[in-house]
Motif scaffolding. Structure first.
Motif, short mmCIF file in Angstrom:
data_model
loop_
_atom_site.label_atom_id
_atom_site.label_comp_id
_atom_site.label_asym_id
_atom_site.label_seq_id
_atom_site.Cartn_x
_atom_site.Cartn_y
_atom_site.Cartn_z
N VAL A 1 1.99 0.49 -10.82
CA VAL A 1 2.78 -0.18 -9.79
C VAL A 1 2.76 -1.68 -10.03
O VAL A 1 3.80 -2.36 -10.01
CB VAL A 1 2.27 0.18 -8.37
CG1 VAL A 1 2.95 -0.70 -7.31
CG2 VAL A 1 2.48 1.65 -8.07
N ASP A 2 1.57 -2.23 -10.29
CA ASP A 2 1.44 -3.66 -10.55
C ASP A 2 2.24 -4.07 -11.79
O ASP A 2 2.89 -5.12 -11.79
CB ASP A 2 -0.02 -4.06 -10.72
CG ASP A 2 -0.81 -3.99 -9.41
OD1 ASP A 2 -0.20 -3.81 -8.34
OD2 ASP A 2 -2.05 -4.11 -9.48
N TYR B 1 15.88 -2.86 -5.90
CA TYR B 1 15.50 -2.69 -7.31
C TYR B 1 14.04 -2.24 -7.37
O TYR B 1 13.70 -1.29 -8.08
CB TYR B 1 15.64 -3.99 -8.10
CG TYR B 1 17.02 -4.39 -8.53
CD1 TYR B 1 18.03 -3.46 -8.80
CD2 TYR B 1 17.33 -5.74 -8.73
CE1 TYR B 1 19.28 -3.86 -9.23
CE2 TYR B 1 18.59 -6.15 -9.17
CZ TYR B 1 19.55 -5.21 -9.41
OH TYR B 1 20.80 -5.61 -9.84
N LEU B 2 13.19 -2.93 -6.63
CA LEU B 2 11.77 -2.57 -6.63
C LEU B 2 11.57 -1.16 -6.09
O LEU B 2 10.84 -0.37 -6.68
CB LEU B 2 10.97 -3.59 -5.82
CG LEU B 2 9.47 -3.32 -5.71
CD1 LEU B 2 8.82 -3.15 -7.08
CD2 LEU B 2 8.80 -4.44 -4.92
N ASP B 3 12.23 -0.85 -4.99
CA ASP B 3 12.12 0.51 -4.43
C ASP B 3 12.53 1.56 -5.46
O ASP B 3 11.86 2.60 -5.60
CB ASP B 3 13.02 0.66 -3.19
CG ASP B 3 12.54 -0.15 -2.00
OD1 ASP B 3 11.38 -0.58 -1.97
OD2 ASP B 3 13.37 -0.32 -1.07
N LYS C 1 0.14 9.58 -5.09
CA LYS C 1 0.40 10.95 -4.62
C LYS C 1 1.01 11.79 -5.74
O LYS C 1 0.84 13.01 -5.78
CB LYS C 1 1.33 10.90 -3.41
CG LYS C 1 1.48 12.19 -2.67
CD LYS C 1 2.15 11.97 -1.34
CE LYS C 1 3.61 12.33 -1.46
NZ LYS C 1 4.34 12.24 -0.19
N LYS C 2 1.70 11.14 -6.67
CA LYS C 2 2.35 11.82 -7.78
C LYS C 2 1.58 11.65 -9.10
O LYS C 2 2.13 11.85 -10.17
CB LYS C 2 3.77 11.31 -7.96
CG LYS C 2 4.65 11.54 -6.74
CD LYS C 2 4.90 13.03 -6.52
CE LYS C 2 5.91 13.24 -5.42
NZ LYS C 2 6.38 14.59 -5.36
N GLY C 3 0.31 11.24 -8.99
CA GLY C 3 -0.53 11.15 -10.19
C GLY C 3 -0.35 9.87 -10.99
O GLY C 3 -0.84 9.79 -12.12
N PRO D 1 0.81 -1.23 0.00
CA PRO D 1 0.00 0.00 0.00
C PRO D 1 0.84 1.28 0.00
O PRO D 1 0.42 2.30 -0.53
CB PRO D 1 -0.82 -0.10 1.30
CG PRO D 1 -0.82 -1.54 1.65
CD PRO D 1 0.47 -2.10 1.13
N HIS D 2 2.04 1.20 0.56
CA HIS D 2 2.93 2.36 0.55
C HIS D 2 3.45 2.64 -0.86
O HIS D 2 3.62 3.79 -1.26
CB HIS D 2 4.09 2.17 1.54
CG HIS D 2 3.62 2.02 2.95
ND1 HIS D 2 3.19 3.09 3.71
CD2 HIS D 2 3.48 0.92 3.73
CE1 HIS D 2 2.81 2.65 4.90
NE2 HIS D 2 2.99 1.35 4.94
#
Length: 116
Positions: free
Chosen positions: A32-33, A96-98, A24-26, A16-17
């Motif tokens: 993300v998925d 990497y994901l971050d 938050k950035k549109g 969720p984060h």
């Protein structure tokens, strides 16, 4: 937080984060998925199952169907550390994901994020 505690954290607890940071950035949950699926080889249904099972990070990456070979093209700094210099394999995958989520939140084009 120790490395062990990070690995034992539920991927679903952090997910969720990732979504919030993107939105938050549109950007969108779907983007993300798409990033997560590109990185890990999970399809959308498999990703949903991992989230539902509250899989920890270690298992999430260990069970990934196919870690994308192009992930090694991911460069840069996350939490003050260059991802390409991280020696511990699981921590490198997490970072990497971050990094990909950071790029999405900064408005980078999906083609560039996915190293296309």
């Amino acid at each position: 937080m120790t490395k062990h505690r990070v690995y034992a954290m539920s991927f679903a607890g952090v997910y969720p984060h990732y979504i919030a940071k993107a939105e938050k950035k549109g950007r969108t949950k779907e983007q993300v998925d798409d990033i997560i699926c590109w990185l890990t080889g999970y399809n959308k249904e498999e990703l949903a199952a991992q989230l539902e099972n509250r899989t920890d990070f270690e298992t999430f990456f260990a069970e990934a169907p196919r870690l994308n070979p192009s992930r090694t093209l991911i460069k840069g700094v996350v939490c003050g550390v260059r991802v390409e210099e991280i020696q511990e394999p699981l921590m490198r995958e997490i970072r990497y994901l971050d990094k990909l989520i950071d790029e999405l939140a900064k408005g980078k084009a999906m083609e560039k994020i996915l190293r296309s």
